[in-house]
Design an enzyme around this catalytic site. Sequence first.
Site, mmCIF file in Angstrom:
data_model
loop_
_atom_site.group_PDB
_atom_site.id
_atom_site.type_symbol
_atom_site.label_atom_id
_atom_site.label_comp_id
_atom_site.label_asym_id
_atom_site.label_seq_id
_atom_site.Cartn_x
_atom_site.Cartn_y
_atom_site.Cartn_z
ATOM 1 C CE LYS A 86 -3.723 -0.148 2.784
ATOM 2 N NZ LYS A 86 -4.276 -0.335 4.270
HETATM 3 C C1 E4P Z 1 -7.637 0.431 5.024
HETATM 4 O O1 E4P Z 1 -6.888 0.174 3.884
HETATM 5 C C2 E4P Z 1 -7.549 1.586 5.679
HETATM 6 O O2 E4P Z 1 -6.237 1.717 6.220
HETATM 7 C C3 E4P Z 1 -8.538 1.432 6.805
HETATM 8 O O3 E4P Z 1 -9.679 0.689 6.395
HETATM 9 C C4 E4P Z 1 -8.614 2.778 7.741
HETATM 10 O O4 E4P Z 1 -9.760 2.432 8.514
HETATM 11 P P1 E4P Z 1 -10.090 3.531 9.573
HETATM 12 O O5 E4P Z 1 -10.854 4.454 9.054
HETATM 13 O O6 E4P Z 1 -11.141 2.573 10.455
HETATM 14 O O7 E4P Z 1 -9.024 3.751 10.251
#
Ligand code: E4P
Length: 225
Positions: A86
Amino acid sequence: MKLFIDDANLEAIKEINEYYPVDGVTTNPSILAKAKRDPRETLKAIREIIGEDKIIFAQAVDLSFEGMIKDAHMIVELLGKNTVVKLPSTPTGFKAMMALKKEGITTCGTVVYTPMQAYLAAKAGASYVAPYVNRIDNMGYDGVRVVQQIQDILDNNAMDCEVLAASFKNSQQVLELAEYGVGNATCAADVIKGFVKNLAIDGAIQDFVDDFKALTGRTSMSDLD
Ligand code: E4P
């Protein structure tokens, strides 16, 4: 729609991976921080739980181009095949996506709040883009609608990139995107459990067992004489 566990709690991952038809695990640095141990150990343990055929997402943390490339190499080295790196969907992230695409490393453009960010990440070679549904909702916009727009942009431009919808807080948000045919969703373990947490379901199942027992005195087919 493929379904991922957005978590680094090993017990929760073990349970969900065993009982639910999931396709892998996604993490980010904040999720890894909650595990309170060396993030490399956590990621390796997740890989062991899900096996080498399911996908694991891990995020580059360094914000420089060179650092993102080094982080990406380290992540792929650590976790092997079926690993997605990512990267933030920013200009530096786009540059890293283009470079890593040439190396054959699979990337996901994350931290997506706008459709045009997703468009640029897809164009830069990311195989996934991760819009944050609940965080967009919290900004006063419609997170589900933004994800639908992104799915339309990818489809209508025949882009070789899938949506990985993220940051969910309830089943309804996921349901609307499944109905729309969004490619992937990633949810924390408790959100996944919430899909089937329903007293009506539990009651109906118990009624079947009770009725069978009233008829036969047994609670399983295989116990019948
Ligand atoms: C996934 O790729 C994201 O980093 C994650 O779902 C963010 O989630 P949050 O908004 O609950 O921190």
